[in-house]
Design a protein around this motif. Sequence first.
Motif, PDB file in Angstrom:
ATOM      1  N   GLU A 260       0.827  -1.207   0.000  1.00 38.64           N
ATOM      2  CA  GLU A 260       0.000   0.000   0.000  1.00 38.64           C
ATOM      3  C   GLU A 260       0.870   1.269   0.000  1.00 38.64           C
ATOM      4  OE1 GLU A 260      -3.213   0.053  -0.459  1.00 38.64           O
ATOM      5  OE2 GLU A 260      -3.241  -2.133  -0.500  1.00 38.64           O
ATOM      6  N   THR A 261       1.985   1.216   0.727  1.00 38.04           N
ATOM      7  CA  THR A 261       2.907   2.361   0.734  1.00 38.04           C
ATOM      8  C   THR A 261       3.525   2.565  -0.644  1.00 38.04           C
ATOM      9  OG1 THR A 261       3.431   1.960   3.067  1.00 38.04           O
ATOM     10  CG2 THR A 261       4.961   3.335   1.813  1.00 38.04           C
ATOM     11  N   LEU A 262       3.866   1.465  -1.298  1.00 33.10           N
ATOM     12  CA  LEU A 262       4.422   1.533  -2.646  1.00 33.10           C
ATOM     13  C   LEU A 262       3.427   2.187  -3.607  1.00 33.10           C
ATOM     14  CD1 LEU A 262       6.796   0.669  -4.501  1.00 33.10           C
ATOM     15  CD2 LEU A 262       5.552  -1.467  -4.904  1.00 33.10           C
ATOM     16  N   GLY A 263       2.169   1.792  -3.509  1.00 34.98           N
ATOM     17  CA  GLY A 263       1.143   2.380  -4.362  1.00 34.98           C
ATOM     18  C   GLY A 263       0.965   3.862  -4.095  1.00 34.98           C
ATOM     19  N   PHE A 264       1.003   4.249  -2.830  1.00 32.31           N
ATOM     20  CA  PHE A 264       0.861   5.659  -2.487  1.00 32.31           C
ATOM     21  C   PHE A 264       2.031   6.477  -3.026  1.00 32.31           C
ATOM     22  CE2 PHE A 264       1.788   9.227   0.349  1.00 32.31           C
ATOM     23  CZ  PHE A 264       0.590   9.935   0.248  1.00 32.31           C
ATOM     24  N   LEU A 265       3.257   5.965  -2.879  1.00 26.28           N
ATOM     25  CA  LEU A 265       4.432   6.681  -3.369  1.00 26.28           C
ATOM     26  C   LEU A 265       4.373   6.857  -4.882  1.00 26.28           C
ATOM     27  CD1 LEU A 265       7.316   5.082  -1.261  1.00 26.28           C
ATOM     28  CD2 LEU A 265       6.360   7.385  -1.048  1.00 26.28           C
ATOM     29  N   ALA A 266       3.876   5.843  -5.575  1.00 24.80           N
ATOM     30  CA  ALA A 266       3.795   5.906  -7.036  1.00 24.80           C
ATOM     31  C   ALA A 266       2.885   7.038  -7.496  1.00 24.80           C
ATOM     32  CB  ALA A 266       3.307   4.563  -7.590  1.00 24.80           C
ATOM     33  N   VAL A 267       1.674   7.067  -6.976  1.00 24.35           N
ATOM     34  CA  VAL A 267       0.712   8.068  -7.451  1.00 24.35           C
ATOM     35  C   VAL A 267       0.980   9.447  -6.836  1.00 24.35           C
ATOM     36  CG1 VAL A 267      -1.097   6.407  -8.008  1.00 24.35           C
ATOM     37  CG2 VAL A 267      -0.930   7.282  -5.682  1.00 24.35           C
ATOM     38  N   PHE A 268       1.535   9.486  -5.615  1.00 23.00           N
ATOM     39  CA  PHE A 268       1.834  10.775  -4.999  1.00 23.00           C
ATOM     40  C   PHE A 268       2.975  11.472  -5.736  1.00 23.00           C
ATOM     41  CE2 PHE A 268       3.954  13.478  -1.806  1.00 23.00           C
ATOM     42  CZ  PHE A 268       2.873  14.270  -1.437  1.00 23.00           C
ATOM     43  N   THR A 269       3.973  10.696  -6.178  1.00 22.10           N
ATOM     44  CA  THR A 269       5.078  11.274  -6.944  1.00 22.10           C
ATOM     45  C   THR A 269       4.562  11.923  -8.214  1.00 22.10           C
ATOM     46  OG1 THR A 269       6.601   9.591  -6.098  1.00 22.10           O
ATOM     47  CG2 THR A 269       7.275  10.768  -8.073  1.00 22.10           C
ATOM     48  N   GLU A 270       3.666  11.237  -8.911  1.00 18.42           N
ATOM     49  CA  GLU A 270       3.090  11.789 -10.137  1.00 18.42           C
ATOM     50  C   GLU A 270       2.220  13.006  -9.834  1.00 18.42           C
ATOM     51  OE1 GLU A 270       0.274  10.417 -13.903  1.00 18.42           O
ATOM     52  OE2 GLU A 270       1.063   8.925 -12.508  1.00 18.42           O
ATOM     53  N   ALA A 271       1.502  12.957  -8.714  1.00 17.95           N
ATOM     54  CA  ALA A 271       0.617  14.068  -8.354  1.00 17.95           C
ATOM     55  C   ALA A 271       1.389  15.346  -8.087  1.00 17.95           C
ATOM     56  CB  ALA A 271      -0.222  13.687  -7.126  1.00 17.95           C
ATOM     57  N   MET A 272       2.635  15.226  -7.648  1.00 17.84           N
ATOM     58  CA  MET A 272       3.446  16.398  -7.321  1.00 17.84           C
ATOM     59  C   MET A 272       4.141  17.012  -8.538  1.00 17.84           C
ATOM     60  SD  MET A 272       3.255  17.165  -4.083  1.00 17.84           S
ATOM     61  CE  MET A 272       1.505  16.929  -4.430  1.00 17.84           C
ATOM     62  N   LEU A 273       3.876  16.481  -9.724  1.00 15.20           N
ATOM     63  CA  LEU A 273       4.598  16.924 -10.906  1.00 15.20           C
ATOM     64  C   LEU A 273       4.348  18.395 -11.238  1.00 15.20           C
ATOM     65  CD1 LEU A 273       6.532  15.852 -13.006  1.00 15.20           C
ATOM     66  CD2 LEU A 273       4.578  15.265 -14.443  1.00 15.20           C
ATOM     67  N   GLY A 274       3.162  18.911 -10.921  1.00 15.42           N
ATOM     68  CA  GLY A 274       2.841  20.300 -11.231  1.00 15.42           C
ATOM     69  C   GLY A 274       3.357  21.294 -10.195  1.00 15.42           C
TER      70      GLY A 274
END
Length: 253
Positions: free
Chosen positions: A154-168
């Motif tokens: 679950e932490t891996l999944g959160f890191l994946a999408v959170f990293t992309e979310a911070m792109l802007g």
Amino acid sequence: MEALGWDWLLAPLHQLVSWGAAGAMVFGGVVPYVPQYRDIRRTQNADGFSTYVCLVLLVANILRILFWFGRHFESPLLWQSIIMILTMMLMLRLCTEVRVNNELNLKRRSFADFDPHHFWCWSSFSDYVQCVLAFSGVAGYVTYLCIDSAVFVETLGFLAVFTEAMLGVPQLCRNHRHRSTEGMSIKMVLMWASGDTFKTAYFLMNRVPLQFSVCGLLQVLVDLAILLQAYTYAHRSPKPVPHPVHASSAKAL
């Protein structure tokens, strides 16, 4: 009885819409990079595109693929990650070639130097490939060892999408620092916002893991904040000597 009579039309129509939505999810993320790629190739100038965008998206999508092994999610999201990784590698190859051709006296730097001061600023595309393969290997090995841990997955999944979310966020900070959105394409940001909105709606409707929906909403908020900056700074009085800024970088949907 009448409802049953329309089933022959509604069923294939529903399937067609599902296929269309899935196709938009798979390829929609790379669309903003097509004009960026063509512009760099035409002008032979990559100054307006930050290769750190490629770094963030590569890390995010590699982690998302590893997350799939621990918790399967929608196949279009998996294919989206694969397509995005290939696209970012193409962008890196073009940007590296252009930068090397424009800077004839550029000092040779490679991944094997392990110099943190010049990380992700290497002189050859093969160095970026080595770095991506090294990261994928290490992350894959750790995932293999911890795949049975629900907390890790679950932490891996959160890191994946959170990293992309911070792109802007870098664009948001740059606008705030210069008190200007000069050089930033409003059409590009509108494309970000519309794509992220569609993506978040897709997440919510298909009941994907919670991490996707939460970070999708975060992406939409960042896009709206950037649009608000554009509106605010555009209605301010122009300064006598405007501060020059580079064109903004594109991001994933």
